[in-house]
Design an enzyme around this catalytic site. Structure first.
Site, PDB file in Angstrom:
ATOM      1  CG  ASP A   4      -2.007   1.014   1.181  1.00 18.13           C
ATOM      2  OD1 ASP A   4      -2.229   1.580   0.099  1.00 18.13           O
ATOM      3  OD2 ASP A   4      -2.638   1.258   2.226  1.00 18.13           O
ATOM      4  CG  MET A   5       1.910   3.090  -3.614  1.00 18.79           C
ATOM      5  SD  MET A   5       3.657   2.635  -3.506  1.00 18.79           S
ATOM      6  CE  MET A   5       4.436   4.214  -3.849  1.00 18.79           C
ATOM      7  CG  ASP A  44      -3.602   3.743  -3.293  1.00 21.22           C
ATOM      8  OD1 ASP A  44      -4.421   2.871  -3.622  1.00 21.22           O
ATOM      9  OD2 ASP A  44      -3.799   4.538  -2.357  1.00 21.22           O
ATOM     10  CD  GLU A  45      -5.734  -1.375  -1.947  1.00 17.58           C
ATOM     11  OE1 GLU A  45      -5.440  -2.216  -1.078  1.00 17.58           O
ATOM     12  OE2 GLU A  45      -6.812  -0.749  -1.938  1.00 17.58           O
TER      13      GLU A  45
END
Length: 382
Positions: free
Chosen positions: A12-13, A126-127
């Protein structure tokens, strides 16, 4: 347990959109920054310095896309109304979202991970989930190598949870944010997972959380030790069985590396309520832009669509939608716009509007597309 030897990572960013903006504006590092709204670009002075807008400057109905961790300390978070957030953190820096940049960095981070571990399930911009089971290397060292590869490719940090399954990994990637790395086995569940609130389990939403709290069940550990019959009485057999398994960290789902899109959509919430007649020109421009962006999305993902839908939210928050199934699949902006206007003919437009959206579904490869239908008269928002 059968899946104890699996190594599933959830990556996860960290505060992704905000972190990308900080690459553009490094002088804002360490400050509360909120991303959202439109038309709030910083102003450049004659001497080259930038003047940033503050959250207190915002006027409209937009919601926060994301925020830095410094802003979150004030209680500000994703999907919160901007006007409400302004009361909590009026001095936070306000920046508009730049989605082209976010997509660019999303591709970079996923390519960096794929260079080490190719079995990836894409879960959004983003994940991702990654299967590390058959990738050579000790688990923690391997996860650290992935984190470094992401940073080298993007200049951004991510948080990783590595466990035997997707459910636990999703929880663990959030335990040590930002820039976290958590490795957990089934034997660690009582100490690391059971003390957490049940809301940490992906799949237990606000309503289920409230119902569990009414039964005196607030932690995952309490849920794990709750009588199965009691859960079934309140939640039904299927969901109760899932709750019991999830609380014990049981999840047998595998990594899905070829998830097909079911639909693609674009929508926008207006800065002020708009009327179909008085604001016809504005609405026409918005609808045209949404259709053009949807056409770009279809082209980029390699689809054509047989069903086009519109979604409206009125000023009283009522939502209506209409769709049209076309004789031939479409992908071009003009054809999508025509279909959307046909849908609009079938909805009442007396009330003011807060939101407008367009969706393409019944997706298929472009081989079936022969030609798009010709325009007809009577178009709305034209």
């Amino acid at each position: 347990m059968a899946d104890a030897d699996r190594r599933i990572a959830h990556i996860d960013m960290d505060a992704f959109f905000a972190s990308v903006e900080l690459l553009r504006y490094p002088q804002l590092r360490g400050q509360p920054v909120v991303i959202g709204g439109r038309g709030y670009e910083p102003e450049r002075r004659a001497d080259g310095t930038l003047v940033f807008k503050r959250l207190r400057d915002y006027v409209g109905r937009g919601v926060i896309t994301t925020a830095t961790y410094e802003a979150r300390a004030f209680g500000v978070g994703s999907a919160m109304g901007m006007m409400k957030a302004a009361k909590l953190a009026p001095d936070a820096i306000l920046l508009p979202a730049t989605f082209d940049a976010y997509r660019h960095y999303s591709r970079l981070f996923k390519q960096a991970v794929a260079s080490i571990a190719p079995d990836i399930e894409d879960r959004g911009i983003d994940e991702i989930f990654v299967d590390l089971t058959h990738v050579e290397g000790e688990t923690r060292e391997l996860a650290a190598r992935i984190k470094q590869a992401v940073f080298d490719a993007t200049g951004l940090t991510c948080s990783i949870g590595v466990t035997p399954n997707k459910l636990l990994s999703k929880i663990c990637s959030d335990l040590e944010k930002p820039n976290g790395l958590t490795v957990l086995g089934f034997e660690d569940i009582p100490a690391r997972i059971w003390p957490l609130n049940v809301r940490k389990v992906n799949g237990i939403g606000p309503k289920a959380t409230a119902k569990l709290a009414s039964l005196g069940i607030e932690t995952i550990g309490q849920l794990a030790h709750t009588d199965a019959g009691l859960l079934q009485d309140y939640f039904g057999a299927h969901y109760a069985a899932w709750l019991a398994r999830a609380a014990r960290g049981i999840d047998e789902r595998g990594i899905s590396t070829s998830r097909e899109s079911k639909s693609i959509s674009r929508e926008t919430t207006f800065e002020r309520d708009l009327h179909a007649r008085q604001d016809r020109e504005t609405l026409s421009g918005i609808l045209t832009t949404l259709c053009a962006r949807l056409a770009d999305d279809l082209k980029r993902k390699g689809y054509v669509s047989r069903t086009i839908s519109i979604k409206l939210r009125y000023d009283d928050f009522q939502i209506v939608s209409r769709n049209v199934t076309l004789p031939l699949p479409v992908a071009g902006a003009d054809a999508i716009l025509q279909a959307a206007r046909e849908c609009l003919k079938r909805v009442p437009l007396q009330r003011k509007l807060r939101l407008l959206g367009v969706r393409a579904s019944t997706l298929e490869p472009p081989g079936a597309m022969v030609r798009t239908p010709q325009p007809v008269q009577g178009e709305l928002f034209a």
